[in-house]
Design a protein around this motif. Sequence first.
Motif, mmCIF file in Angstrom:
data_model
loop_
_atom_site.group_PDB
_atom_site.id
_atom_site.type_symbol
_atom_site.label_atom_id
_atom_site.label_comp_id
_atom_site.label_asym_id
_atom_site.label_seq_id
_atom_site.Cartn_x
_atom_site.Cartn_y
_atom_site.Cartn_z
ATOM 1 N N SER A 1 33.237 51.666 37.846
ATOM 2 C CA SER A 1 33.018 50.640 36.821
ATOM 3 C C SER A 1 33.289 49.226 37.318
ATOM 4 N N CYS A 2 33.570 49.082 38.624
ATOM 5 C CA CYS A 2 33.972 47.761 39.133
ATOM 6 C C CYS A 2 32.840 46.745 39.043
ATOM 7 N N HIS A 3 33.182 45.543 38.584
ATOM 8 C CA HIS A 3 32.205 44.460 38.476
ATOM 9 C C HIS A 3 32.112 43.638 39.756
ATOM 10 N N ARG A 4 33.024 43.922 40.712
ATOM 11 C CA ARG A 4 33.101 43.038 41.884
ATOM 12 C C ARG A 4 32.398 43.570 43.115
ATOM 13 N N ALA B 1 36.089 50.007 44.167
ATOM 14 C CA ALA B 1 36.832 49.537 42.994
ATOM 15 C C ALA B 1 37.936 48.565 43.397
ATOM 16 N N CYS B 2 37.911 47.350 42.821
ATOM 17 C CA CYS B 2 38.899 46.332 43.180
ATOM 18 C C CYS B 2 40.229 46.580 42.477
ATOM 19 N N GLY B 3 40.172 47.292 41.349
ATOM 20 C CA GLY B 3 41.396 47.603 40.622
ATOM 21 C C GLY B 3 41.876 46.504 39.706
ATOM 22 N N ASP B 4 41.174 45.379 39.669
ATOM 23 C CA ASP B 4 41.651 44.271 38.847
ATOM 24 C C ASP B 4 40.524 43.393 38.313
ATOM 25 N N CYS B 5 39.489 44.020 37.756
ATOM 26 C CA CYS B 5 38.439 43.260 37.082
ATOM 27 C C CYS B 5 38.274 43.899 35.697
ATOM 28 N N PRO B 6 37.514 43.286 34.789
ATOM 29 C CA PRO B 6 37.377 43.888 33.453
ATOM 30 C C PRO B 6 36.868 45.327 33.497
ATOM 31 N N GLY B 7 35.971 45.630 34.444
ATOM 32 C CA GLY B 7 35.438 46.990 34.552
ATOM 33 C C GLY B 7 36.493 47.977 35.019
ATOM 34 N N CYS B 8 37.218 47.612 36.076
ATOM 35 C CA CYS B 8 38.278 48.493 36.597
ATOM 36 C C CYS B 8 39.393 48.666 35.573
ATOM 37 N N ASN B 9 39.764 47.563 34.907
ATOM 38 C CA ASN B 9 40.846 47.636 33.928
ATOM 39 C C ASN B 9 40.471 48.506 32.737
#
Length: 197
Positions: free
Chosen positions: A169-172, A176-184
């Motif tokens: 779900s990562c937006h970056r 997975a970055c672990g800290d974007c709206p998608g990851c969160n």
Amino acid sequence: LNEILLLSGGIDSSALAAWRRPAQTLVIDYGQVSAAGEITAAQAVASELGLPVAVLRANCSAVGSGLLAGAAPDPAAPVEEWWPFRNQLLVTLAAAWALPRGLTNVVVGSVAGDGRHADGTVAFYDQLDILTAAQEGAVRVSVPAIGMTSGELVERSGISDSVLAWTHSCHRGPVACGDCPGCNKRRGVLHDLRRLV
Ligand SMILES: [Zn+2]
């Protein structure tokens, strides 16, 4: 039902795929920075579910902005991940791909919480359905989970952990970055459901 589901490989569209078992799934590389990760996830999810998946590449990054474009948000952006007219764009691309293949029902995995931007609301999809249905081919647009939260959709769908584990779900980017709206959001949904813990 001739359904074609827009599959991003995220939790919501993957759960909807498990629930609806559409005739076809489609993942679109529209020039978003997370495209490679979405395609890998969508292909893995579809494979696990035994559903056909196609990849459509239509690079629209020239008109993107915000996190998904790897750029600054547009002044009109309601949230940092907003890409102008994105859902309208994706549904239009899916409908254009689907029509010659005899698929006339585009299914989108938007859920209740997506109403933070106008193109994630019931009112928006009602209008989009009218707009596509009014055109040649009479393609319809539906959002079966628009009244549910992501958690409710996951539970209703019966999606297994082995499928859920593939979601991305990562937006970056592709990892997975672990800290974007998608990851969160993904982490929060899984945490609340006590899944994959
Ligand atoms: Zn992320």
